[in-house]
Design a protein around this motif. Structure first.
Motif, PDB file in Angstrom:
ATOM      1  N   TYR A  81       4.652   2.240   1.065  1.00 30.44           N
ATOM      2  CA  TYR A  81       4.190   0.930   0.612  1.00 30.44           C
ATOM      3  C   TYR A  81       4.334  -0.098   1.728  1.00 30.44           C
ATOM      4  N   TRP A 105       0.770  -9.780  -0.651  1.00 28.98           N
ATOM      5  CA  TRP A 105      -0.125  -8.642  -0.845  1.00 28.98           C
ATOM      6  C   TRP A 105       0.729  -7.387  -0.831  1.00 28.98           C
ATOM      7  N   ARG A 164       0.491  -3.037  -0.998  1.00 29.26           N
ATOM      8  CA  ARG A 164      -0.307  -1.810  -1.005  1.00 29.26           C
ATOM      9  C   ARG A 164       0.670  -0.641  -1.002  1.00 29.26           C
ATOM     10  N   GLU A 184      -4.162   4.974  -4.171  1.00 28.46           N
ATOM     11  CA  GLU A 184      -3.826   3.680  -3.575  1.00 28.46           C
ATOM     12  C   GLU A 184      -3.730   2.618  -4.673  1.00 28.46           C
ATOM     13  N   GLU A 214      -3.164  -1.488  -5.075  1.00 27.05           N
ATOM     14  CA  GLU A 214      -3.192  -2.719  -4.290  1.00 27.05           C
ATOM     15  C   GLU A 214      -3.105  -3.934  -5.207  1.00 27.05           C
ATOM     16  N   THR A 235      -3.234  -8.175  -4.706  1.00 29.06           N
ATOM     17  CA  THR A 235      -3.495  -9.270  -3.770  1.00 29.06           C
ATOM     18  C   THR A 235      -3.241 -10.604  -4.459  1.00 29.06           C
TER      19      THR A 235
END
Length: 91
Positions: free
Chosen positions: A50, A60, A62, A69, A71, A73
């Motif tokens: 990560y 952010w 990820r 994945e 994610e 934001t």
């Protein structure tokens, strides 16, 4: 969902604790409020896969779990980014 319900979900589904254990630990263990607890969730769920970054006062996240994945934001805090990402995996 309430804060306590979110914490309970993460404690049970990510950390592997029983609802009773989470109930005993909450509010002392709260990844929504404590960065160390949030990092504990990230490490348990994502291992070393990560990344957290800050851009224009927003966070952010990820991470990778089972080659998937995840994610997040535009989170307002590191805690929020981690919790949102973890919740995507377990909810």
């Amino acid at each position: 969902m309430t804060e306590q319900q979110i914490v309970e979900t993460l404690g049970v589904k990510v950390m592997g604790w029983s609802k009773e254990q989470v109930g005993f630990l909450y509010p002392a263990w709260n990844p929504l409020q404590n960065i160390a607890d949030a990092i504990q969730v990230a490490e348990k769920l994502f291992g070393e896969e990560y990344h957290i970054s800050k851009h224009d006062s927003q966070y952010w996240f990820r991470g990778y779990v089972s080659k998937r994945e995840i994610e997040v934001t535009h989170a307002k805090s590191i805690n929020a980014a981690i919790v949102d990402a973890a919740y995507q995996v377990v909810a």
